[in-house]
Scaffold this motif. Sequence first.
Motif, PDB file in Angstrom:
ATOM      1  N   VAL A   5       0.748  -1.072   0.280  1.00  0.00           N
ATOM      2  CA  VAL A   5       0.640   0.060  -0.269  1.00  0.00           C
ATOM      3  C   VAL A   5       0.974   1.710  -0.369  1.00  0.00           C
ATOM      4  N   GLU A   6       0.698   1.967  -1.150  1.00  0.00           N
ATOM      5  CA  GLU A   6       1.358   3.006  -0.848  1.00  0.00           C
ATOM      6  C   GLU A   6       0.502   4.211  -0.957  1.00  0.00           C
ATOM      7  N   SER A   7       1.472   5.253  -0.460  1.00  0.00           N
ATOM      8  CA  SER A   7       0.719   6.678   0.115  1.00  0.00           C
ATOM      9  C   SER A   7       1.847   8.031  -0.007  1.00  0.00           C
ATOM     10  N   SER A  21       5.861   6.817   0.772  1.00  0.00           N
ATOM     11  CA  SER A  21       5.715   5.352   1.071  1.00  0.00           C
ATOM     12  C   SER A  21       4.570   4.026   1.096  1.00  0.00           C
ATOM     13  N   CYS A  22       5.760   2.670   1.353  1.00  0.00           N
ATOM     14  CA  CYS A  22       5.265   2.133   0.800  1.00  0.00           C
ATOM     15  C   CYS A  22       4.638   0.805   2.147  1.00  0.00           C
ATOM     16  N   GLY A 108      10.232 -14.020  -4.374  1.00  0.00           N
ATOM     17  CA  GLY A 108       9.134 -12.883  -5.601  1.00  0.00           C
ATOM     18  C   GLY A 108       9.103 -11.615  -5.574  1.00  0.00           C
ATOM     19  N   ASP A 109       8.938 -11.209  -6.635  1.00  0.00           N
ATOM     20  CA  ASP A 109       8.681  -9.831  -7.104  1.00  0.00           C
ATOM     21  C   ASP A 109       7.436  -9.321  -6.614  1.00  0.00           C
ATOM     22  N   TYR A 110       6.697  -8.229  -5.477  1.00  0.00           N
ATOM     23  CA  TYR A 110       6.174  -7.518  -5.392  1.00  0.00           C
ATOM     24  C   TYR A 110       5.625  -6.093  -5.899  1.00  0.00           C
ATOM     25  N   TRP A 111       4.835  -5.550  -6.338  1.00  0.00           N
ATOM     26  CA  TRP A 111       4.664  -4.717  -6.892  1.00  0.00           C
ATOM     27  C   TRP A 111       3.246  -3.616  -6.177  1.00  0.00           C
ATOM     28  N   GLY A 112       3.419  -2.464  -5.676  1.00  0.00           N
ATOM     29  CA  GLY A 112       2.639  -1.660  -5.182  1.00  0.00           C
ATOM     30  C   GLY A 112       1.566  -0.950  -6.443  1.00  0.00           C
TER      31      GLY A 112
END
Length: 121
Positions: A5-7, A21-22, A108-112
């Motif tokens: 979760v990005e903000s 922030s993430c 693993g690679d995870y994206w916001g």
Amino acid sequence: QVQLVESGGGLVQPGGSLRLSCAASGSIFEINAMGWYRQAPGKQRELVVTITYGGSTNYADSVKGRFSISRDNAKNTVYLQMNSLKPEDTAVYFCKVQARKFARSSWGDYWGQGTQVTVSS
């Protein structure tokens, strides 16, 4: 599942500052590298900066001296302090996390989902 979760994105004037922030949550056993990437309209996604678990960083030349990455390993959170922003910094900013869900699972690679940063007067 790993959720990011990005903000912190928004509209800022040239020369201004923003802090992104993430926060990572979900089925996480361990996080290795964390980082920020950005994608401007009509352009490919590009690296902004990465940080290892131990704190080693790798900045794109275009942001060196203006952006600063940090992380809170206890909170599984990565931050991007952006100062002296320029119109060319306008883009959608994505965080990426390299994580594994179990002690012996693969990384693993995870994206916001991305957060918009617009630098304009």
